[in-house]
Design a protein around this motif. Sequence first.
Motif, PDB file in Angstrom:
ATOM      1  N   TYR B  35      18.341 -37.745  20.498  1.00  0.00           N
ATOM      2  CA  TYR B  35      19.581 -37.148  20.002  1.00  0.00           C
ATOM      3  C   TYR B  35      19.922 -35.923  20.829  1.00  0.00           C
ATOM      4  N   GLN B  37      22.045 -32.283  20.469  1.00  0.00           N
ATOM      5  CA  GLN B  37      22.671 -31.355  19.531  1.00  0.00           C
ATOM      6  C   GLN B  37      23.215 -30.165  20.310  1.00  0.00           C
ATOM      7  N   GLN B  41      26.573 -27.886  16.468  1.00  0.00           N
ATOM      8  CA  GLN B  41      27.089 -29.238  16.292  1.00  0.00           C
ATOM      9  C   GLN B  41      26.077 -30.102  15.578  1.00  0.00           C
ATOM     10  N   GLY B  42      26.524 -31.292  15.250  1.00  0.00           N
ATOM     11  CA  GLY B  42      25.636 -32.246  14.600  1.00  0.00           C
ATOM     12  C   GLY B  42      24.733 -32.933  15.600  1.00  0.00           C
ATOM     13  N   LEU B  43      24.037 -33.929  15.115  1.00  0.00           N
ATOM     14  CA  LEU B  43      23.081 -34.680  15.919  1.00  0.00           C
ATOM     15  C   LEU B  43      23.754 -35.959  16.413  1.00  0.00           C
ATOM     16  N   PHE B  45      23.586 -39.355  18.296  1.00  0.00           N
ATOM     17  CA  PHE B  45      22.620 -40.378  18.678  1.00  0.00           C
ATOM     18  C   PHE B  45      22.862 -40.817  20.118  1.00  0.00           C
ATOM     19  N   LEU B  88      20.450 -28.826  22.813  1.00  0.00           N
ATOM     20  CA  LEU B  88      19.105 -29.171  22.363  1.00  0.00           C
ATOM     21  C   LEU B  88      18.997 -30.688  22.373  1.00  0.00           C
ATOM     22  N   PHE B  90      16.661 -33.742  21.080  1.00  0.00           N
ATOM     23  CA  PHE B  90      15.588 -34.057  20.152  1.00  0.00           C
ATOM     24  C   PHE B  90      15.142 -35.498  20.309  1.00  0.00           C
ATOM     25  N   ARG B 108      15.259 -27.380  24.775  1.00  0.00           N
ATOM     26  CA  ARG B 108      16.522 -26.663  24.969  1.00  0.00           C
ATOM     27  C   ARG B 108      16.853 -26.678  26.448  1.00  0.00           C
TER      28      ARG B 108
END
Lengths: 108, 112
Positions: B35, B37, B41-43, B45, B88, B90, B108
């Motif tokens: 993901y 980010q 903001q949101g995650l 996909f 970021l 993830f 990051r």
Amino acid sequence: QQQVKQSPQSLIVQKGGISIINCAYENTAFDYFPWYQQFPGKGPALLIAIRPDVSEKKEGRFTISFNKSAKQFSLHIMDSQPGDSATYFCAAGSRLTFGEGTQLTVNP
Amino acid sequence: DSGVTQTPKHLITATGQRVTLRCSPRSGDLSVYWYQQSLDQGLQFLIQYYNGEERAKGNILERFSAQQFPDLHSELNLSSLELGDSALYFCASSVNPGTEAFFGQGTRLTVV
């Protein structure tokens, strides 16, 4: 079909109150609905999850309510504490489509 | 500690460069997710693998690629980096798709 809509964008509650965050999904094939908690600079942490064969699941102060016909699910945080202040994300499906997130602030 | 390990934790690089982000899933987990980010903001996909095979792809840029190796670790390659790629990144893992997924602490990436 893959979207998950989350509301509210931000939420402020008093200590001891109930925090409620809502999500709606479109894809009826989704069969897994988790909630995540994220603190700044950290990875999301799994809080609780539900599958569509049950309408409610409770773990400690956290409860998921699920309405399959409305394609909606919500997170309830009972007795909210300042330490609960974080961003909460709902997600859906096997590849985890996330909502936009809710910034929760719990005032002492 | 979720058991998912991401390296490096921080990465600063220049525009136009290429970087590789690494993810080691929890022991026993066969599925890996990536993901992005961005700030506040949101995650988003990017891509999902299951037991070495690509299972699902999101809005992953053509400049980005990923793979999952036989030992189940995964790498995300980002090339021709732009300032807007700063975010970021993830990684998460689960036993199977659609089961409890646990996230790493993220990498990051700062593009300057």
